[in-house]
Structure formats: structure tokens, C-alpha cells
Design a protein around this motif. Structure first.
Motif, PDB file in Angstrom:
ATOM      1  N   GLN A   1       0.833  -1.207   0.000  1.00 38.08           N
ATOM      2  CA  GLN A   1       0.000   0.000   0.000  1.00 38.08           C
ATOM      3  C   GLN A   1       0.865   1.255   0.000  1.00 38.08           C
ATOM      4  O   GLN A   1       0.535   2.242  -0.661  1.00 38.08           O
ATOM      5  N   ARG A   2       1.984   1.202   0.710  1.00 36.37           N
ATOM      6  CA  ARG A   2       2.891   2.361   0.728  1.00 36.37           C
ATOM      7  C   ARG A   2       3.541   2.557  -0.646  1.00 36.37           C
ATOM      8  O   ARG A   2       3.700   3.689  -1.105  1.00 36.37           O
ATOM      9  N   LEU A   3       3.919   1.466  -1.293  1.00 40.82           N
ATOM     10  CA  LEU A   3       4.466   1.577  -2.651  1.00 40.82           C
ATOM     11  C   LEU A   3       3.415   2.156  -3.596  1.00 40.82           C
ATOM     12  O   LEU A   3       3.717   2.997  -4.448  1.00 40.82           O
ATOM     13  N   GLN A   4       2.171   1.707  -3.432  1.00 42.66           N
ATOM     14  CA  GLN A   4       1.076   2.217  -4.262  1.00 42.66           C
ATOM     15  C   GLN A   4       0.865   3.709  -4.024  1.00 42.66           C
ATOM     16  O   GLN A   4       0.600   4.460  -4.957  1.00 42.66           O
ATOM     17  N   ALA A   5       1.022   4.149  -2.771  1.00 44.64           N
ATOM     18  CA  ALA A   5       0.866   5.572  -2.471  1.00 44.64           C
ATOM     19  C   ALA A   5       1.919   6.403  -3.190  1.00 44.64           C
ATOM     20  O   ALA A   5       1.623   7.486  -3.700  1.00 44.64           O
ATOM     21  N   VAL A   6       3.156   5.904  -3.255  1.00 42.71           N
ATOM     22  CA  VAL A   6       4.219   6.611  -3.983  1.00 42.71           C
ATOM     23  C   VAL A   6       3.869   6.660  -5.471  1.00 42.71           C
ATOM     24  O   VAL A   6       3.986   7.702  -6.118  1.00 42.71           O
TER      25      VAL A   6
ATOM     26  N   GLU B   1       0.929   6.518  -6.887  1.00 47.36           N
ATOM     27  CA  GLU B   1      -0.199   7.428  -7.113  1.00 47.36           C
ATOM     28  C   GLU B   1       0.216   8.887  -6.961  1.00 47.36           C
ATOM     29  O   GLU B   1      -0.259   9.752  -7.702  1.00 47.36           O
ATOM     30  N   HIS B   2       1.102   9.160  -6.019  1.00 48.22           N
ATOM     31  CA  HIS B   2       1.556  10.531  -5.805  1.00 48.22           C
ATOM     32  C   HIS B   2       2.185  11.107  -7.074  1.00 48.22           C
ATOM     33  O   HIS B   2       1.970  12.280  -7.402  1.00 48.22           O
TER      34      HIS B   2
ATOM     35  N   VAL C   1       5.506   1.592 -10.572  1.00 49.05           N
ATOM     36  CA  VAL C   1       6.506   1.154  -9.599  1.00 49.05           C
ATOM     37  C   VAL C   1       7.017  -0.207 -10.023  1.00 49.05           C
ATOM     38  O   VAL C   1       6.238  -1.104 -10.345  1.00 49.05           O
ATOM     39  N   LEU C   2       8.336  -0.335 -10.049  1.00 48.16           N
ATOM     40  CA  LEU C   2       8.969  -1.621 -10.308  1.00 48.16           C
ATOM     41  C   LEU C   2       9.645  -2.037  -9.006  1.00 48.16           C
ATOM     42  O   LEU C   2      10.474  -1.296  -8.473  1.00 48.16           O
ATOM     43  N   LEU C   3       9.256  -3.180  -8.500  1.00 50.70           N
ATOM     44  CA  LEU C   3       9.787  -3.707  -7.248  1.00 50.70           C
ATOM     45  C   LEU C   3      10.527  -4.990  -7.554  1.00 50.70           C
ATOM     46  O   LEU C   3       9.953  -5.922  -8.104  1.00 50.70           O
TER      47      LEU C   3
END
Length: 181
Positions: free
Chosen positions: A82-87, A89-90, A95-97
Motif C-alpha cells: 500500500q505504501r508503494l502504491q501511495a508513492v 499514485e503521488h 513502480v517496479l519492485l
């Protein structure tokens, strides 16, 4: 990561300052405040260098991004994702993890099955036996074709000495291979 990116840009004759991406290394996303801090740091870098907003943000690796989290806990991994998703979306960015498969590659990534369920796309990489070549394949695609594959090799690129790295160094760079070769 920075040296790998420099090597990639040198090999492909690219200007790293013109790449619309951010590489995130060593950031601990264990709590919500670090997400806000990370977004502020990326924004300051964008404004300071008059760069466009990133369209891709790379986190390398899940383990280093979430060192305090138990990757077998779906609750803890859900919070991290969820934190990665927030970044993402910001910045309205992808995002590539990077993450690793477990001992049994057929079971997918290490840790909770919630990881695989959360990924929009999962790309697996395998080394071709007795070869310098590797194959990438889409192992999961939520909205697209999951049978796409490709080949690449890893070549070494020598970087010259710099003020922060006084000796020349060699770094791996991925080079896409034509399917017919």
C-alpha cells in the motif's frame, strides 16, 4: 544502483539526467511517514534539477525496502505494498519492485502469496543453462498477455574513475537480444 545506472547509460549512449525515472535504494518503507519523506525527496530532486516527474520508480529490493517487515506476513506485506502504491499514485508513475523467487520457483516469489496476488505484472528471469543468455517471461499479467518472453545477455561495462570512485570499475548491463539470434 547509481553505478549500474551510469553503466547502462554509458553503454546505451543515454543521458541519465533525461531519464524520467527515480531509483530508490535503501529506503525503509516501514511506516507511513517515510512515504511522505520519500515523495518530498523525489520532488526536491525534480525541482532542483528541473526534471520531469518520474514515470517509473524502481525499488530494489523488497527485502531492503521493508527490512523490519516479515515477508511471510500478508498483513505486513499488504501495508508495504500500500505504501508503494501511495508513492506510485503521488507521482502518477509505475513502480517496479525487485524481489526474489523462493526455493521452489513454481510457487512464485518468496513470502506470502499476498505478494503475487497484489502484483499487476510479474516478470520472472531464468538463466539458460550452459549459456550466457537469460530469458525473461511475464509470469502474471493482470490486464494483458502473460505469455510474452524475451532474451538478454549481461555484459560488463567499465566506468572511468570519478571523484567519489577513484578507481575504474566494471558493472553489469543487460542487453536485449533479437529473438532470432
Amino acid at each position: 544502483i547509481k553505478s549500474r545506472l551510469r553503466a547502462y547509460c554509458q553503454h546505451h549512449a543515454l543521458d541519465p539526467l533525461k531519464l524520467p525515472m527515480a531509483v530508490v535504494d535503501g529506503v525503509n518503507l516501514s511506516n507511513d511517514s517515510t512515504v511522505v519523506e520519500l515523495c518530498q525527496v523525489i520532488e526536491a530532486g525534480i525541482q532542483g534539477a528541473a526534471l520531469p516527474a518520474p514515470v517509473l520508480i524502481i525499488f530494489d529490493t523488497l527485502r531492503r525496502t521493508t527490512p523490519d517487515a516479515d515477508e511471510n506476513s500478508s498483513t505486513e506485506m499488504d501495508k508495504a505494498l500500500q505504501r508503494l502504491q501511495a508513492v506510485a499514485e503521488h507521482f502518477d508513475a509505475a513502480v517496479l519492485l525487485t524481489h526474489h523467487y523462493g526455493k521452489d520457483e513454481a510457487r512464485g516469489p518468496r513470502g506470502t502469496s499476498a505478494l503475487r496476488a497484489s502484483f499487476d505484472v510479474e516478470i520472472g528471469i531464468d538463466r539458460i543453462q550452459n549459456s550466457t543468455q537469460h530469458e525473461w517471461k511475464i509470469a502474471k499479467s493482470r490486464d494483458g498477455n502473460d505469455s510474452v518472453t524475451g532474451l538478454f545477455e549481461i555484459v560488463e561495462v567499465e566506468l572511468p574513475a570519478t571523484a567519489t570512485h577513484p578507481l575504474p570499475s566494471r558493472w553489469p548491463v543487460l542487453v536485449e537480444l533479437n529473438q532470432g539470434s
